[in-house]
Design an enzyme around this catalytic site. Structure first.
Site, PDB file in Angstrom:
ATOM      1  N   ASN A   1       0.840  -1.195   0.000  1.00 40.46           N
ATOM      2  CA  ASN A   1       0.000   0.000   0.000  1.00 40.46           C
ATOM      3  C   ASN A   1       0.876   1.247   0.000  1.00 40.46           C
ATOM      4  OD1 ASN A   1      -2.669   1.503   0.668  1.00 40.46           O
ATOM      5  ND2 ASN A   1      -1.260   2.204   2.267  1.00 40.46           N
ATOM      6  N   GLU A   2       0.724   2.080  -1.021  1.00 35.53           N
ATOM      7  CA  GLU A   2       1.383   3.381  -1.139  1.00 35.53           C
ATOM      8  C   GLU A   2       2.888   3.315  -0.823  1.00 35.53           C
ATOM      9  OE1 GLU A   2      -0.908   6.336   0.973  1.00 35.53           O
ATOM     10  OE2 GLU A   2      -2.568   6.169  -0.452  1.00 35.53           O
ATOM     11  N   PRO A   3       3.621   2.462  -1.548  1.00 39.17           N
ATOM     12  CA  PRO A   3       5.066   2.354  -1.272  1.00 39.17           C
ATOM     13  C   PRO A   3       5.857   3.604  -1.646  1.00 39.17           C
ATOM     14  CG  PRO A   3       4.506   1.155  -3.276  1.00 39.17           C
ATOM     15  CD  PRO A   3       3.202   1.580  -2.649  1.00 39.17           C
TER      16      PRO A   3
END
Length: 503
Positions: free
Chosen positions: A157-159
């Site tokens: 998630n949202e790296p």
């Protein structure tokens, strides 16, 4: 007046209901969560649900132990089974997000959120791959391969944000994705795996990610990103205020992945917007308002033209990323508060769920559809000023000529949500904003959350209804027109209700 064509312009996309977001999935073990999801499914009916924490310590999947001098790993799916069983029983499937890192497998101690999800890479990619394979094999064994093939599997998630992936290390994420995607396909080649689940403002990540998967021949079945329109947070105790861009900015973001992938081998991949909302904060009061429903109405009406799904973040205020909420209305992401009080944006979704499959017309303030039985449904909304510089107009007129396959008259049912109707937050403010409403106060809030409803007959001329709507500030309204067959007996005479003689 806008004349709505009698011939359908196409099918109404249901990309808006493909998925909905949730707080960490561990919360599905709680009663209020299941009560809220049950109501949501009964009145709206989403197809998938996505949340963080499938592999975090709270779910207890990764359980290393020492035995006879050797380090071993046990994978426990006690909570996973309870959560997934509950989802499927309510008619909703998981949209699996693989994360966060179990502490015993993590290479570092950095965490995110009040519940401390570890966001560091694995210290052993081999062990991480083993965890992914074990989890998916268990799900396939328990629920069947045909079923699990319908569950998209998103990697992390949202790296691109250092809060969610240590150092926002792009190369480290590419390695994680490569190892994970191959592990998924080792379980079954037809399982759907994708990413990179980036936040707004990181579109260059998607380009490089697509190039990486193509150059390395890494499996990629869909691409994903998130969409928000709010500015920097202006903090107050237990809350924030933010500027907003126009809702069209969400649609612009929905369409970005396809524009970026044009001319590549990934051009035809499904695009999933796995989170969207106005504000990215779970404590922004705008989420609780009638303004918010009117703001998002054009997004739900048109978003399916640009993405295969766009997942509202989230269905419930049972959400603890910055801690346990301090009041019933606190600006949470949810369509519902705790205790299942419906917000205006919940009604927007419930109205969409009552629209027909045939799209007749769509404009800047309306959407018109038709059902197979001839019913025509109209969703209309009052335009808003997202800058906050003006409150928006006191009234907004919508005038439509609607085709109705009937003679004489149609039955009209209208449901309305605005600043005073279908708006429990307004009632809550009037009662003094009680942080923990008592039982009687909750009853009042549930009552206040009901839309205003009206019913009447509408005359038809040449198979058309002249529909004139006056909308209040920040109003959304649903009008349902049903062909009318009058079965009133010939002796009925309203003038004789009190026993008078026939005239």
């Amino acid at each position: 007046m806008i004349r709505v064509p009698a011939e359908a312009a196409g099918r109404l996309s249901d990309a808006w209901r493909y998925s909905v977001g949730t707080g960490r999935i561990e919360l599905a073990l709680r009663r209020d969560y299941i009560d809220s999801l049950s109501l949501t499914q009964r009145e709206i009916g989403f197809r998938h649900i996505r949340g963080h924490g499938l592999l975090s310590d709270g779910m207890g999947v990764y359980r290393p132990y020492d035995h006879k001098g050797a380090r071993r790993v046990h994978h426990s799916f006690t909570y996973v089974d309870q959560v997934v069983d509950s989802y499927l029983a309510l008619g909703i499937r998981p949209f699996l997000e693989l994360g966060f890192m179990p502490a015993e497998l993590a290479s570092g101690e950095q965490t995110v959120f009040w519940w401390r999800g570890n966001v560091t890479p694995p210290r052993s990619h081999q062990d991480w791959a083993g965890l992914v394979r074990a989890t998916l094999r268990h799900l396939v064994d328990r629920y069947g391969l045909d079923e699990v093939r319908t569950w998209p599997i998103e990697v992390w998630n949202e790296p691109n944000l250092p809060d969610f992936w240590q150092g926002a290390d792009e190369k480290a994420y590419h390695l994680l994705y490569e190892v994970t995607a191959h592990a998924v396909k080792e379980v079954d080649a037809d399982l759907q795996v994708g990413g990179p689940a980036i936040s707004p403002g990181a579109d260059d990540w998607l380009v490089r990610f697509a190039e990486f998967t193509e150059d390395r021949e890494v499996p990629l079945d869909f691409v994903s990103r998130h969409a928000y329109t709010s500015g920097p947070a202006q903090h107050v105790p237990f809350g924030v205020h933010q500027t907003l861009g126009p809702a069209s900015g969400l649609l612009e973001q929905f369409g970005t992945p396809r524009r970026q992938l044009q001319g590549t081998r990934h051009a035809e991949l499904p695009v999933h917007i796995t989170e969207f909302n106005s504000s990215y904060r779970p404590d922004n009061p705008v989420h609780d308002t009638a303004f918010h429903a009117a703001y998002l109405a054009p997004v739900l009406a048109a978003g399916g033209d640009l993405a295969d799904s766009f997942s509202y973040w989230t269905f419930s205020d049972m959400f603890e990323e910055i801690g346990v909420p301090t009041a019933l209305f606190h600006g949470g992401f949810g369509l519902l508060t705790h205790r299942q009080v419906r917000k205006p944006t919940y009604h927007l979704y419930a109205f969409m769920a009552r629209m027909g499959p045939e799209r007749l017309a769509r404009g800047h303030d309306h959407l018109v559809t038709r059902h197979s039985d001839g019913r025509v449904t109209v969703l209309a909304w009052a335009p808003v000023d997202p800058t906050g510089e003006t409150p928006g107009p006191d009234r907004h007129d919508v005038h439509l000529s609607i085709p109705v396959a009937a003679r004489g008259e149609a039955f009209l049912r209208r449901s309305t949500v605005d600043e005073e109707h279908g708006n429990a937050c307004t009632a809550w403010r009037h009662m003094g904003s009680p942080r923990s409403p008592r039982a009687g106060q909750l009853d009042v809030l549930h009552e206040a959350a009901e839309p205003a409803r009206s019913h009447r007959r509408l005359p038809l001329a040449d198979g058309r209804a002249d529909l004139r709507l006056t909308l209040a500030r920040h109003e959304i309204t649903l009008v349902e027109l049903t062909p009318l067959t009058d079965e009133t007996p010939p002796w009925w005479d309203e003038r004789r209700l009190l026993g008078g003689e026939a005239s």
